[in-house]
Design a protein around this motif. Structure first.
Motif, short mmCIF file in Angstrom:
data_model
loop_
_atom_site.label_atom_id
_atom_site.label_comp_id
_atom_site.label_asym_id
_atom_site.label_seq_id
_atom_site.Cartn_x
_atom_site.Cartn_y
_atom_site.Cartn_z
N GLU A 23 -1.40 -7.01 -51.55
CA GLU A 23 -0.96 -5.68 -51.13
C GLU A 23 -2.10 -4.77 -50.68
O GLU A 23 -1.86 -3.65 -50.26
CB GLU A 23 -0.23 -4.95 -52.27
N PRO A 25 -4.73 -2.76 -48.69
CA PRO A 25 -4.91 -2.37 -47.29
C PRO A 25 -6.13 -3.03 -46.64
O PRO A 25 -6.13 -3.29 -45.44
CB PRO A 25 -5.08 -0.86 -47.34
N ARG A 27 -7.03 -6.05 -47.03
CA ARG A 27 -6.61 -7.37 -46.55
C ARG A 27 -5.91 -7.22 -45.20
O ARG A 27 -6.10 -8.03 -44.30
CB ARG A 27 -5.66 -8.04 -47.53
N GLN A 28 -5.11 -6.20 -45.06
CA GLN A 28 -4.44 -5.95 -43.78
C GLN A 28 -5.47 -5.71 -42.67
O GLN A 28 -5.31 -6.20 -41.55
CB GLN A 28 -3.49 -4.77 -43.90
N ASP A 31 -7.01 -8.98 -41.75
CA ASP A 31 -6.09 -9.70 -40.86
C ASP A 31 -6.25 -9.20 -39.43
O ASP A 31 -6.28 -9.98 -38.49
CB ASP A 31 -4.63 -9.52 -41.30
N ARG A 32 -6.34 -7.91 -39.27
CA ARG A 32 -6.44 -7.32 -37.93
C ARG A 32 -7.74 -7.74 -37.25
O ARG A 32 -7.75 -8.22 -36.13
CB ARG A 32 -6.38 -5.80 -38.03
#
Length: 132
Positions: A23, A25, A27-28, A31-32
């Motif tokens: 969860e 941010p 990590r997000q 990913d981007r």
């Protein structure tokens, strides 16, 4: 040291990012920025602002949809700015923001590493795929 409630401890812990948590941010964001088109777009913008068509020519085989989506994501994340100049036709340029420029050395290093070591990777793939 004053005693903190469980809610206060959770709030403080949420400030610390841990990309290993699903969860998180961070990590997000990983990913981007690990997307190939993001890496190539950031590197392509290293020399300064560029128009959409210039980026599309530079990023061989990127579809219009993917380039548009990539630029929008980069703009949303604060890595790229989009400047519209009223003219006929309208002129739109994309440029790295200071935050995007801070990412550039990492992206450039990854791109350079891939180009420099591709022969070794190909050799490893061939050896791995050889019947055994």
């Amino acid at each position: 040291m004053p005693t903190r409630t469980a809610a206060q401890r959770r709030a403080e812990a949420s400030i610390v990012y841990d990309a290993y948590l699903a969860e998180c941010p961070a990590r997000q964001l990983l990913d981007r920025i690990s997307d190939k088109w993001v890496s190539l777009a950031v590197n392509a913008l290293a020399d300064g602002p560029q128009r959409y068509t210039g980026l599309q020519r530079r990023l061989a085989s990127v579809s219009q949809k993917m380039l548009t989506q990539t630029l929008r994501h980069l703009e949303r994340d604060g890595l790229v700015s989009r400047t519209v100049t009223p003219a006929v036709p309208v002129r739109v340029e994309y440029a790295l923001t200071p935050l995007g420029r801070s990412l550039l050395p990492l992206m450039r290093a990854i791109k350079d590493w891939a180009e420099e070591h591709m022969d070794e990777v190909r050799a490893a793939r061939t050896a791995y795929d050889a019947p055994g």
